[in-house]
Write a protein that holds these residues in place. Structure first.
Motif, PDB file in Angstrom:
ATOM      1  N   VAL A 138     -24.718 -17.738  28.772  1.00  0.00           N
ATOM      2  CA  VAL A 138     -24.742 -18.280  27.414  1.00  0.00           C
ATOM      3  C   VAL A 138     -23.449 -19.049  27.172  1.00  0.00           C
ATOM      4  O   VAL A 138     -22.355 -18.567  27.485  1.00  0.00           O
ATOM      5  N   ASP A 139     -23.592 -20.234  26.619  1.00  0.00           N
ATOM      6  CA  ASP A 139     -22.443 -21.080  26.282  1.00  0.00           C
ATOM      7  C   ASP A 139     -22.644 -21.585  24.857  1.00  0.00           C
ATOM      8  O   ASP A 139     -23.161 -22.677  24.633  1.00  0.00           O
ATOM      9  N   LEU A 140     -22.270 -20.762  23.887  1.00  0.00           N
ATOM     10  CA  LEU A 140     -22.428 -21.100  22.469  1.00  0.00           C
ATOM     11  C   LEU A 140     -21.074 -21.029  21.756  1.00  0.00           C
ATOM     12  O   LEU A 140     -20.944 -20.450  20.680  1.00  0.00           O
ATOM     13  N   ASP A 141     -20.078 -21.649  22.380  1.00  0.00           N
ATOM     14  CA  ASP A 141     -18.721 -21.563  21.843  1.00  0.00           C
ATOM     15  C   ASP A 141     -18.338 -22.764  20.988  1.00  0.00           C
ATOM     16  O   ASP A 141     -17.158 -22.928  20.655  1.00  0.00           O
ATOM     17  N   GLY A 142     -19.294 -23.600  20.603  1.00  0.00           N
ATOM     18  CA  GLY A 142     -18.976 -24.801  19.833  1.00  0.00           C
ATOM     19  C   GLY A 142     -18.054 -24.577  18.652  1.00  0.00           C
ATOM     20  O   GLY A 142     -17.091 -25.333  18.446  1.00  0.00           O
ATOM     21  N   PRO A 143     -18.276 -23.528  17.842  1.00  0.00           N
ATOM     22  CA  PRO A 143     -17.450 -23.358  16.648  1.00  0.00           C
ATOM     23  C   PRO A 143     -15.969 -23.089  16.917  1.00  0.00           C
ATOM     24  O   PRO A 143     -15.135 -23.369  16.048  1.00  0.00           O
ATOM     25  N   ILE A 144     -15.631 -22.546  18.082  1.00  0.00           N
ATOM     26  CA  ILE A 144     -14.216 -22.229  18.305  1.00  0.00           C
ATOM     27  C   ILE A 144     -13.382 -23.497  18.484  1.00  0.00           C
ATOM     28  O   ILE A 144     -12.152 -23.436  18.447  1.00  0.00           O
ATOM     29  N   TRP A 145     -14.040 -24.643  18.661  1.00  0.00           N
ATOM     30  CA  TRP A 145     -13.332 -25.914  18.774  1.00  0.00           C
ATOM     31  C   TRP A 145     -13.110 -26.588  17.418  1.00  0.00           C
ATOM     32  O   TRP A 145     -12.390 -27.579  17.333  1.00  0.00           O
ATOM     33  N   LEU A 146     -13.726 -26.057  16.371  1.00  0.00           N
ATOM     34  CA  LEU A 146     -13.656 -26.709  15.065  1.00  0.00           C
ATOM     35  C   LEU A 146     -12.408 -26.306  14.296  1.00  0.00           C
ATOM     36  O   LEU A 146     -11.952 -25.162  14.370  1.00  0.00           O
ATOM     37  N   ALA A 147     -11.893 -27.241  13.508  1.00  0.00           N
ATOM     38  CA  ALA A 147     -10.792 -26.917  12.604  1.00  0.00           C
ATOM     39  C   ALA A 147     -11.269 -25.974  11.505  1.00  0.00           C
ATOM     40  O   ALA A 147     -10.512 -25.127  11.021  1.00  0.00           O
ATOM     41  N   GLU A 148     -12.534 -26.114  11.113  1.00  0.00           N
ATOM     42  CA  GLU A 148     -13.101 -25.249  10.077  1.00  0.00           C
ATOM     43  C   GLU A 148     -14.593 -25.085  10.332  1.00  0.00           C
ATOM     44  O   GLU A 148     -15.308 -26.069  10.518  1.00  0.00           O
ATOM     45  N   ASP A 149     -15.069 -23.844  10.328  1.00  0.00           N
ATOM     46  CA  ASP A 149     -16.463 -23.545  10.636  1.00  0.00           C
ATOM     47  C   ASP A 149     -17.305 -23.515   9.359  1.00  0.00           C
ATOM     48  O   ASP A 149     -16.787 -23.405   8.244  1.00  0.00           O
ATOM     49  N   TYR A 150     -18.627 -23.595   9.545  1.00  0.00           N
ATOM     50  CA  TYR A 150     -19.583 -23.390   8.462  1.00  0.00           C
ATOM     51  C   TYR A 150     -19.551 -21.925   8.052  1.00  0.00           C
ATOM     52  O   TYR A 150     -19.383 -21.035   8.887  1.00  0.00           O
ATOM     53  N   GLN A 151     -19.728 -21.656   6.769  1.00  0.00           N
ATOM     54  CA  GLN A 151     -19.778 -20.277   6.273  1.00  0.00           C
ATOM     55  C   GLN A 151     -21.175 -19.928   5.767  1.00  0.00           C
ATOM     56  O   GLN A 151     -21.805 -20.755   5.113  1.00  0.00           O
ATOM     57  N   PRO A 152     -21.665 -18.718   6.061  1.00  0.00           N
ATOM     58  CA  PRO A 152     -21.012 -17.635   6.789  1.00  0.00           C
ATOM     59  C   PRO A 152     -20.949 -17.937   8.284  1.00  0.00           C
ATOM     60  O   PRO A 152     -21.930 -18.413   8.869  1.00  0.00           O
ATOM     61  N   ALA A 153     -19.804 -17.638   8.885  1.00  0.00           N
ATOM     62  CA  ALA A 153     -19.574 -17.982  10.283  1.00  0.00           C
ATOM     63  C   ALA A 153     -19.857 -16.803  11.193  1.00  0.00           C
ATOM     64  O   ALA A 153     -19.705 -15.635  10.809  1.00  0.00           O
ATOM     65  N   LEU A 154     -20.294 -17.127  12.398  1.00  0.00           N
ATOM     66  CA  LEU A 154     -20.344 -16.123  13.445  1.00  0.00           C
ATOM     67  C   LEU A 154     -18.915 -15.731  13.814  1.00  0.00           C
ATOM     68  O   LEU A 154     -17.984 -16.514  13.641  1.00  0.00           O
ATOM     69  N   ARG A 155     -18.754 -14.537  14.364  1.00  0.00           N
ATOM     70  CA  ARG A 155     -17.425 -14.074  14.750  1.00  0.00           C
ATOM     71  C   ARG A 155     -17.288 -14.139  16.270  1.00  0.00           C
ATOM     72  O   ARG A 155     -18.129 -13.609  16.994  1.00  0.00           O
ATOM     73  N   TYR A 156     -16.237 -14.814  16.733  1.00  0.00           N
ATOM     74  CA  TYR A 156     -15.959 -14.940  18.156  1.00  0.00           C
ATOM     75  C   TYR A 156     -14.742 -14.070  18.487  1.00  0.00           C
ATOM     76  O   TYR A 156     -13.646 -14.305  17.980  1.00  0.00           O
ATOM     77  N   GLN A 157     -14.969 -13.066  19.331  1.00  0.00           N
ATOM     78  CA  GLN A 157     -13.899 -12.127  19.628  1.00  0.00           C
ATOM     79  C   GLN A 157     -14.172 -11.454  20.964  1.00  0.00           C
ATOM     80  O   GLN A 157     -15.306 -11.112  21.273  1.00  0.00           O
ATOM     81  N   GLN A 158     -13.111 -11.294  21.777  1.00  0.00           N
ATOM     82  CA  GLN A 158     -13.197 -10.585  23.042  1.00  0.00           C
ATOM     83  C   GLN A 158     -14.283 -11.166  23.959  1.00  0.00           C
ATOM     84  O   GLN A 158     -15.021 -10.439  24.627  1.00  0.00           O
ATOM     85  N   GLY A 159     -14.411 -12.488  23.956  1.00  0.00           N
ATOM     86  CA  GLY A 159     -15.366 -13.145  24.845  1.00  0.00           C
ATOM     87  C   GLY A 159     -16.817 -13.039  24.430  1.00  0.00           C
ATOM     88  O   GLY A 159     -17.717 -13.351  25.218  1.00  0.00           O
ATOM     89  N   GLU A 160     -17.060 -12.609  23.197  1.00  0.00           N
ATOM     90  CA  GLU A 160     -18.436 -12.442  22.721  1.00  0.00           C
ATOM     91  C   GLU A 160     -18.596 -13.103  21.368  1.00  0.00           C
ATOM     92  O   GLU A 160     -17.637 -13.282  20.611  1.00  0.00           O
ATOM     93  N   VAL A 161     -19.838 -13.474  21.036  1.00  0.00           N
ATOM     94  CA  VAL A 161     -20.168 -13.941  19.697  1.00  0.00           C
ATOM     95  C   VAL A 161     -20.903 -12.797  19.016  1.00  0.00           C
ATOM     96  O   VAL A 161     -21.874 -12.250  19.530  1.00  0.00           O
ATOM     97  N   TRP A 162     -20.393 -12.424  17.840  1.00  0.00           N
ATOM     98  CA  TRP A 162     -20.895 -11.269  17.109  1.00  0.00           C
ATOM     99  C   TRP A 162     -21.713 -11.732  15.922  1.00  0.00           C
ATOM    100  O   TRP A 162     -21.282 -12.584  15.153  1.00  0.00           O
ATOM    101  N   LEU A 163     -22.896 -11.155  15.774  1.00  0.00           N
ATOM    102  CA  LEU A 163     -23.767 -11.535  14.673  1.00  0.00           C
ATOM    103  C   LEU A 163     -23.300 -10.875  13.373  1.00  0.00           C
ATOM    104  O   LEU A 163     -22.786  -9.773  13.386  1.00  0.00           O
TER     105      LEU A 163
END
Length: 321
Positions: free
Chosen positions: A296-321
């Motif tokens: 899975v490669d769904l890391d697009g938001p971590i490149w943004l200066a500001e994400d859409y809200q409510p945002a997914l949480r990216y932590q410890q190599g995982e995307v958290w719902l």
């Protein structure tokens, strides 16, 4: 009657994003909004110039079916009303969310699927100098990354991979060449990369010019990205690829993506789910396919200066719902 709106939104990046085809400092997405009484449902797509798309062309496509949408166009009818691509993706995902909300359900419940707590996602290492890519890998590891996706062109391939592997000795590594390796000795290159325990190589040759993959050895699984857009492409790829990369923007939405996953598995091909640069609104829509994928490669938001809200949480190599 359904109210149908859409707009182009420019999202600045927190840092430049580079692949073999160029560098970006911002990304323009198109967001669709469907309103049915008190229910509001949204979808997002990222038009891609490489596929002859722009925010303007996507908005023109959406405008062309405004009357049909506002008269109650169904998800099933949408598949014929618009071709595969970004415009259909944004509208298809909004329709899934609207249909689910009208039934008092989540999209997961509508699909009769269990939503996971989290999904391991790749963190992309943007194309850069050897030193900068190795430093980026070390930084990702320090933040708990489990899977790194290395963007490469034709320069210093082995040297960069060696430096990144040294900086990230325990992390799973995959490579994305973005069609840049035409004319290289793939047999020798794949064998050399195999020594670094590379889990996958994505789209080494240009789409439509990938026949050399039939003849060369694959000690590392090779994944079709630009060569695979929709379900109809899959059967013809089995002689040269072991995996396919499903992206909602390429195939035209969650409806086609789910069908592609079913088709690929039936034909013995393994799955990757990827993304364009975009916000959590776009990434969340792909998760029902991502839970079926090996990578899975769904890391697009971590490149943004500001994400859409409510945002997914990216932590410890995982995307958290």
């Amino acid at each position: 009657m359904i109210k149908f709106d859409f707009q182009a939104v420019e999202l600045p990046l927190a840092r430049p994003f580079a692949i073999s085809r160029g560098v970006r400092t911002a990304v323009t997405v198109v967001r669709v909004t469907l309103t049915d009484g008190e229910i509001i449902a949204m979808g997002e797509c990222t038009p891609t110039a490489h596929y002859q798309e722009s925010a303007e062309s996507v908005c023109e496509q959406l405008e062309s079916i405004r009357a049909q949408v506002e008269s109650g166009l169904t998800r099933e009818a949408l598949q014929q009303a618009l071709p595969m691509g970004s415009a259909r993706n944004a509208l298809d995902c909004a329709m899934w969310r609207l249909d689910a909300a009208k039934q008092g359900k989540s999209v997961w419940q509508l699909l009769d699927m269990q939503a996971p707590e989290s999904v391991i996602t790749a963190e992309t290492l943007s194309l850069d100098t050897l030193e900068n890519m190795a430093n980026a890998a070390a930084d990702a590891v320090s933040r708990g990354a489990k899977l790194l996706k290395i963007k490469l062109n034709r320069e210093q391939i082995i040297e960069k991979v060696a430096a990144i592997r040294h900086a990230a000795p325990q992390v799973t590594l995959v490579i994305d060449a973005n069609e840049a390796w035409l004319g290289l000795d793939l047999d020798s290159l794949f064998q050399a990369l195999h020594e670094f325990n590379i889990a996958m190589i994505e789209q080494p040759l240009p789409a439509g010019n990938d026949k050399d993959l039939v003849r060369c050895l694959h000690p590392i699984p090779v994944c079709a990205d630009e060569s695979c857009h929709q379900r109809a492409d899959i059967a013809g790829l089995r002689d040269r690829y072991e995996m396919i990369n499903i992206k909602l923007d390429k195939c035209g939405g969650l409806t086609e993506a789910l069908a592609m996953a079913t088709e690929a598995k039936a034909l013995g091909l393994r799955l990757m789910v990827g993304c364009m640069l975009g916000s959590s609104l776009a990434m969340e829509a792909a998760l029902p396919v991502a839970v079926q994928a090996e990578r899975v490669d769904l890391d697009g938001p971590i490149w943004l200066a500001e994400d859409y809200q409510p945002a997914l949480r990216y932590q410890q190599g995982e995307v958290w719902l």
